[in-house]
Design a protein around this motif. Structure first.
Motif, PDB file in Angstrom:
ATOM      1  N   GLU A   1       0.843  -1.192   0.000  1.00 34.82           N
ATOM      2  CA  GLU A   1       0.000   0.000   0.000  1.00 34.82           C
ATOM      3  C   GLU A   1       0.875   1.237   0.000  1.00 34.82           C
ATOM      4  OE1 GLU A   1      -2.861   0.033   3.093  1.00 34.82           O
ATOM      5  OE2 GLU A   1      -3.844  -1.826   2.468  1.00 34.82           O
ATOM      6  N   ILE A   2       0.500   2.229  -0.816  1.00 34.30           N
ATOM      7  CA  ILE A   2       1.223   3.486  -0.861  1.00 34.30           C
ATOM      8  C   ILE A   2       0.251   4.618  -0.600  1.00 34.30           C
ATOM      9  CG2 ILE A   2       2.943   2.588  -2.480  1.00 34.30           C
ATOM     10  CD1 ILE A   2       1.443   4.066  -4.704  1.00 34.30           C
ATOM     11  N   GLU A   3       0.794   5.750  -0.247  1.00 35.73           N
ATOM     12  CA  GLU A   3      -0.062   6.914  -0.025  1.00 35.73           C
ATOM     13  C   GLU A   3      -0.601   7.384  -1.368  1.00 35.73           C
ATOM     14  OE1 GLU A   3       0.103  11.422   1.865  1.00 35.73           O
ATOM     15  OE2 GLU A   3       1.866  10.120   1.950  1.00 35.73           O
ATOM     16  N   PHE A   4      -1.925   7.483  -1.467  1.00 31.59           N
ATOM     17  CA  PHE A   4      -2.575   7.823  -2.733  1.00 31.59           C
ATOM     18  C   PHE A   4      -3.601   8.906  -2.446  1.00 31.59           C
ATOM     19  CE2 PHE A   4      -5.012   6.813  -6.676  1.00 31.59           C
ATOM     20  CZ  PHE A   4      -3.941   6.788  -7.567  1.00 31.59           C
ATOM     21  N   THR A   5      -3.286  10.134  -2.810  1.00 34.21           N
ATOM     22  CA  THR A   5      -4.139  11.279  -2.487  1.00 34.21           C
ATOM     23  C   THR A   5      -5.249  11.447  -3.517  1.00 34.21           C
ATOM     24  OG1 THR A   5      -2.807  12.825  -3.759  1.00 34.21           O
ATOM     25  CG2 THR A   5      -2.129  12.409  -1.456  1.00 34.21           C
TER      26      THR A   5
END
Length: 329
Positions: free
Chosen positions: A4-8
């Motif tokens: 999981e990655i930060e996804f704005t």
């Protein structure tokens, strides 16, 4: 495991724009690539004396199913055949009079390679839709239509995205070309869409929802206001029609007219319907689509509209609530 990655929100929008722009570009490539082969495919479809059998497997199978549904709903009898199931008995659905549209981006699906030679021996013509002009599917086809893309919208260039969009659009183009060539019209479309909101809009006529007979509020021009109001109240349409002895409409008197009349005159008991009515009421014929009547009523901000026959004789009236109850609007 997927990391999981930060996804704005900005990332999500940027991804969507990127996907859409890639697919738009590939559709434009398809548009410039269309040539005489497309016209040949349409000619084969129009000359088909049986049905259009659309087949594929995997993602191409899903697209093939939608293409078949579009053909069936626009005047070209069609059905979907799963390529794998066809190799295990469903090929019996296809006759020599049927035309086959085979969909495979790679053009090397073993299932199609198994069933298409048999279909050719039956006498079926084949339109191949794939992204590889040197494929086995292309060589088996009477007409080959190229849906190759330079890249998928998937950032890994793996998941079928641009290629399925282009294939679906090409299927739409084939179906619509056949629709236009056959002069397929609204009434034809309605016959294949009898259910749901679309069917109601295309199949429901004014005669089906209008109020008539004893439900119709109607008075003569010399009728005085107390009787006019009694007729309006009893029939619950928010209006009454003023008509002559031959039932030719002379005018209409509505709840709004009543409020304005009271404000102007105060005592309205001796006023006649002819003195208070709005002349030249808007009307429509019984054979018109109810959706057409709804559009006219919305355009002119009417809650009611009269229905007259070819002799301009009053035969009914529509209320906006009737159209809503019939789910036309």
């Amino acid at each position: 495991m997927v990391n999981e990655i930060e996804f704005t929100s900005a990332d999500a929008l940027a991804s969507a724009h990127r996907t859409l722009q890639i697919e738009i570009t590939e559709l434009q490539h398809l548009d410039t690539r269309l040539d005489e082969r497309f016209a040949q495919a349409v000619s084969l479809l129009l000359g088909c004396t049986g049905r259009v059998a659309v087949t594929g497997i995997g993602k191409s199978g899903h697209i093939a199913r939608k293409i078949s549904a579009t053909f069936a709903s626009t005047g070209s009898p069609s059905y979907f055949v799963h390529a794998a199931e066809a190799a295990h008995g469903d090929l019996g659905m296809i006759t020599g009079d049927d035309l086959i549209i085979a969909v495979s981006y790679s053009g090397s699906s073993p299932e199609l390679a198994t069933i298409l030679p048999i279909a050719r021996r039956l006498g079926s013509k084949i339109i191949g839709i794939c992204g590889n002009r040197y494929s086995e599917l292309a060589s088996l086809s009477d007409v080959f239509l190229d849906v190759s893309v330079t890249r998928e919208a998937c950032p890994l260039n793996l998941a079928p995205t641009s290629s399925t969009t282009v294939t679906l659009a090409l299927g739409d183009a084939l179906a619509i070309a056949c629709l236009e060539a056959r002069g397929f019209g609204t009434s034809d479309f309605a016959r294949s869409h009898p259910g749901g909101a679309l069917g109601r809009r295309l199949l429901t006529h004014v005669r089906d929802v209008m109020r008539q007979g004893d439900e119709l509020p109607i008075v003569g021009p010399d009728t005085r206001m107390p009787t006019v109001l009694e007729e309006m109240t009893g029939k619950r349409m928010g209006m009454t029609v003023i008509a002559d002895e031959s039932r030719k409409p002379l005018g209409i008197f509505t709840d709004g007219d009543l409020r304005r009349l009271i404000m102007q005159k105060g005592d309205i008991r001796d006023i006649t319907a002819a003195q208070a009515m709005t002349p030249y009421p808007r009307s429509i014929g019984p054979e018109a689509l109810a959706a057409e009547a709804a559009a006219v009523m919305e355009q002119h901000k009417l809650s009611t509209m009269l229905v007259v026959n070819q002799e301009q004789t009053l035969i009914g009236a529509l209320h906006m609530h009737d159209l809503m109850d019939a789910k036309v609007i």
